[in-house]
Structure formats: C-alpha cells, structure tokens
Enzyme design. Structure first.
Site, PDB file in Angstrom:
ATOM      1  N   LYS A 246       3.356   1.021  -6.911  1.00 58.43           N
ATOM      2  CA  LYS A 246       4.266   0.026  -7.478  1.00 58.43           C
ATOM      3  C   LYS A 246       3.500  -1.216  -7.919  1.00 58.43           C
ATOM      4  CE  LYS A 246       7.950   1.802  -4.507  1.00 58.43           C
ATOM      5  NZ  LYS A 246       7.075   2.806  -3.852  1.00 58.43           N
TER       6      LYS A 246
ATOM      7  N   ASP B 180       9.252  -2.904  -0.675  1.00 51.13           N
ATOM      8  CA  ASP B 180       9.319  -1.488  -0.302  1.00 51.13           C
ATOM      9  C   ASP B 180       9.133  -1.445   1.206  1.00 51.13           C
ATOM     10  OD1 ASP B 180       9.211   1.222  -0.058  1.00 51.13           O
ATOM     11  OD2 ASP B 180       7.453   1.521  -1.314  1.00 51.13           O
TER      12      ASP B 180
ATOM     13  N   CYS C  42      12.247   4.705   1.219  1.00 52.36           N
ATOM     14  CA  CYS C  42      12.224   6.152   0.970  1.00 52.36           C
ATOM     15  C   CYS C  42      12.945   6.849   2.120  1.00 52.36           C
ATOM     16  CB  CYS C  42      10.804   6.666   0.804  1.00 52.36           C
ATOM     17  SG  CYS C  42       9.683   6.257   2.162  1.00 52.36           S
TER      18      CYS C  42
ATOM     19  N   ASP D  77       0.983  -9.655   7.831  1.00 51.16           N
ATOM     20  CA  ASP D  77       2.361  -9.232   8.052  1.00 51.16           C
ATOM     21  C   ASP D  77       3.253 -10.006   7.088  1.00 51.16           C
ATOM     22  OD1 ASP D  77       4.983  -8.890   8.999  1.00 51.16           O
ATOM     23  OD2 ASP D  77       4.304  -8.677  11.069  1.00 51.16           O
TER      24      ASP D  77
ATOM     25  N   ASP E 279       0.061  -6.401   2.474  1.00 51.59           N
ATOM     26  CA  ASP E 279       0.228  -5.309   3.432  1.00 51.59           C
ATOM     27  C   ASP E 279      -0.436  -5.724   4.732  1.00 51.59           C
ATOM     28  OD1 ASP E 279       1.119  -2.162   3.020  1.00 51.59           O
ATOM     29  OD2 ASP E 279      -0.251  -2.465   4.702  1.00 51.59           O
TER      30      ASP E 279
ATOM     31  N   ALA F 153       0.833  -1.200   0.000  1.00 52.37           N
ATOM     32  CA  ALA F 153       0.000   0.000   0.000  1.00 52.37           C
ATOM     33  C   ALA F 153       0.878   1.264   0.000  1.00 52.37           C
ATOM     34  CB  ALA F 153      -0.913  -0.012   1.231  1.00 52.37           C
ATOM     35  N   PRO F 154       0.429   2.330  -0.678  1.00 53.66           N
ATOM     36  CA  PRO F 154      -0.888   2.566  -1.288  1.00 53.66           C
ATOM     37  C   PRO F 154      -1.062   1.996  -2.691  1.00 53.66           C
ATOM     38  CG  PRO F 154       0.425   4.537  -1.484  1.00 53.66           C
ATOM     39  CD  PRO F 154       1.263   3.558  -0.698  1.00 53.66           C
TER      40      PRO F 154
END
Length: 437
Positions: free
Chosen positions: A254, A310, A363, A295, A269, A250-251
């Site tokens: 990708k 990610d 990120c 998880d 997610d 999420a969101p």
C-alpha cells in the site's frame, strides 16, 4: 542437511513436519516458523518450496486429515509430533502429486531417525498405506466445514448466513491466486505477463511461476499484492504532493501505491525488521517513502492530508493463502485485536488535518474488526463522516459494497471461469472524512 537426506527427499519432508509442529505448538504464523527453520536446514530453493507446499496443504485440509487419520487409528497417539508426521504424510498422499511409496518410506525413515519415534515405523507404514488405499473414500466424504474450526464456522454462519458462509469455507480449500499491482499501463502488462486484468485494476497471473523471472520484476514495474489488498490505497485516492501516513505499513504494497501516485509518504511500523523489507521493496520499485519504526499509537507528527490504517487483525480473510491462521487464532485474539484497532483509529483521527481522509482496513472476515469497528468510530468521533465507496471506484464491482457504503470482500468473490484463478482475500474497508474545513 546430509547428502543422504537430499537423495532420499527427507529434508523438505522433515522441514514441513517440524514447521507444522512448531506452528501449532507456538501459535505463531507458519511463514515465520518456515523462515526460522529453513535457515537451519539449508535446503535448496526447490526443496524449501516443496516443504512449504506440504505444510500449507496440511493446514488447508487439517480437518479432513484429522478425521481420516482418527478413523484409521484404534487409539490416537499421545505424541502430537507423531500425529503431525502422519498428517503431513497423508496430505502428500491425498492432495499432492507425490508417489505413495515415496511418502510412506520417507515418513517411516523420519520416525526411525527420531529418538522418541524410532519405534513407530511399522505403525506409520500401516496407517499411511491404508490412507493411500482408501484415498477415494476419504475425498468423497470430505466437506468444506471439516476444514474449518467449529468456532469460525459458527461465527461465519451467524454473520453471513449458512449458504454464503459455506462458500467461504469452500473457497478456503483452494490455492490462492497470485495478483500483481502495476505502476502504470495495466492492459499492456496483463498481455505481456499472460495474466488477466481484473475489473479492479489488478493483474491475476494465469500460471504459478517464479516471480523474480517475470518481465518487469527487476525493473520494478510491479509488485505482488492480492486484488483485495490493493483496494484500500485506491480508495484513499492519493494525490501528488499530499502528505500521507501509512500506519502499520509493512510489507509495503500500500505504501508503494501511495508513493507511485506522487504523494509524500510516511510509512510507520513497529517492527524494524519488517520496515527493512519494506525499504528493500521500495528500492526495487524505485519509489521513495520516509520510514519510522515506532508503535503507531505513539506517533507524533504534523497533521496529514490523508491516513491509511491497515490495522493488525486476526487475518481470517487471508486463510486461502495462510491456512494456518484458522488453527492458530482464537476468539480471544479477535477481542484483543479489536481493542487495539479502536485505539489506532483514535490515534489516526488525531493526526488528520481538518477535511482530511482516513481509510481503515483489515484483512479479517470478523464484524468486530470491520463493520462494528466503523460504527463505533463514528459514534466516538462525530467530527468524522463516512465517505461511501461507489462502484465506479472499483471497476463497477458493486457486489462488495455494504448497505452503509463500506467495502467487504469475501474469499468466494471474484469468481473467474477457471476455478483455480478465482477468489481474493477477505477485506473490510471503511473511508471517513474529517468534517472540518
């Protein structure tokens, strides 16, 4: 919200004040607090946008605001809420196109309407009027490091060197761009949307506008995604028919990229609520993916051809668009998240077919969540090797490729002629391949 509040403009200013206070108190994302409080305030979309703009610029320039206020106070007030009210007022005076008198009057009224601050109206009036009078001096004395917490300043100087670290701090004081990822024909869509086609394939809008009103939104031809955030899925190189897992999906930007390439995607997610939003986004885009609310460390599945991880991180690479991150995260958060990232990498490695590809990204600007994580993974997993990124995969933009062959984007990169359209999120991306055949 009462009609008198709407007429006086108190609603959005109260929401901004409350959001800043709650974000600092609870150390949670501003976006989550805004969403929670906005439901209770019942503001128009225009007023909610104003509240968000006030709160964001308050966090973006919190150091400048703090010094400007402290230098104009004989004694800082003990009530943090009063300081936050002054900060949101000063932010409007210094950085938003709002008449000074409207800011001062509304701040005084907000205090008078509050049982614990009703006595502070005269004090607020005097302080904010002085800020307005001395606006030029305050702005002239501000430097980038003022708006960066000391612990982050020290980390970035140690990692990047002082000149580059300062350009990062400066970039964080500018508004983030709006980038789009399109399903196909980016040249045509860039022209149609009046945007700039970036070398990496993303489209950067020239003007900030209502996203839902742009051509192609309803038809699901594109989605909002920072140019840097679009690179991990590009580097995964998904192929039609491949089984690919997008962990911590999420969101869904990708996930959408992988699905648009024709792969069979499992989007994982731990948050069912966030997965629901992902599903709604995919529905608008007319794209399909299997979703699973679990998880990722507990995921059991047949081996995949490729995996995109990610991983949850400190998000210090997104401070341009989420400036509250700088003031709500700590070094302890980075330590804990680095441990989680390592465990998720180990899990992802166990779910890959021999010869499979793994892209890891965060990120974050922090080495513990990037470069060090990649090296540690290769040490733990000799069955994997690094698959270096090449300039031709990212539009010839080789400046962001590290000596080891990983990708490291910085907020100060992707500089365009127009300063307010420059920059991108700070990302780290490493690509590995399983040596087995």
């Amino acid at each position: 919200m009462s009609q008198s509040d709407e007429q006086s403009g108190l609603g959005p200013r109260r929401l901004a004040w409350m959001a800043v206070t709650e974000t600092m108190k609870r150390r949670v994302p501003l976006d989550d607090v805004m969403e929670e409080l906005a439901r209770a305030e019942k503001l128009s979309s225009r007023d909610e946008a104003l509240a968000r703009a006030i709160a964001i610029v308050t966090f973006r320039r919190l150091g400048t605001l703090g010094r400007a206020l402290s230098e104009r106070l004989n004694k800082p007030p003990k009530d943090e809420r009063l300081m936050h009210l002054l900060a949101t007022g000063a932010a409007q005076i210094l950085f938003l196109d709002v008449p000074d008198h409207a800011v001062v009057d509304s701040a005084v009224q907000l205090a008078q309407n509050d049982p614990k601050l009703h006595h502070a109206g005269g004090f607020i009036n005097a302080v904010l009027r002085r800020v307005a009078r001395e606006r030029e001096q305050i702005l002239a004395e501000s430097d980038p490091w003022l708006d960066t917490p000391t612990w982050l300043e020290e980390r970035w100087i140690a990692q990047y060197g002082e000149p580059l670290a300062q350009t990062i701090a400066e970039a964080h004081r500018s508004m983030a761009s709006v980038d789009l990822t399109v399903k196909a024909d980016p040249e045509s869509w860039a022209e149609r949307l009046g945007g700039v086609l970036l070398p990496t394939g993303s489209i950067r809008l020239r003007e900030r506008t209502a996203i839902r009103e742009l051509p192609g939104f309803e038809e699901g031809e594109w989605w909002v995604q920072d140019a840097a955030a679009a690179l991990p899925a590009r580097l995964l190189s998904p192929k039609p028919g491949e089984r690919i897992a997008d962990l911590c999906a999420a969101p869904g930007g990708k996930t959408a990229q992988i699905a648009a390439a024709g792969a069979e995607v499992l989007a994982v997610d731990r948050s069912a609520k966030r997965l629901q939003r992902l599903e709604e986004n995919l529905a608008r885009l007319n794209l399909k993916a299997e979703t699973r609310a679990i998880d990722a460390e507990k995921l059991e599945a047949e081996p995949f051809d490729a995996i995109l991880l990610d991983a949850p991180c400190s998000a210090t690479g997104t401070i341009r668009r989420h400036p509250d991150v700088a003031w709500t995260k700590t070094e302890e958060d980075i330590r804990k998240l680095a441990g989680l990232q390592g465990r998720l990498l180990d899990k992802a490695a166990s779910l890959l077919k021999p010869g499979g590809r793994l892209v890891y990204c965060t990120c974050s600007l922090e080495a513990e969540e990037g470069e060090r994580q990649a090296e540690s993974f290769l040490t733990r997993h000799p069955e994997f090797t690094r698959m270096p990124v090449t300039p031709d995969e990212i539009g010839g933009w080789g400046d962001c490729i590290t000596p080891e062959g990983d990708l490291r984007t910085l907020p100060s990169q992707m500089a365009l002629a127009e300063h307010d359209r420059s920059g991108l999120d700070g990302f780290f991306v490493a690509r590995f391949v399983h040596k087995g055949s």
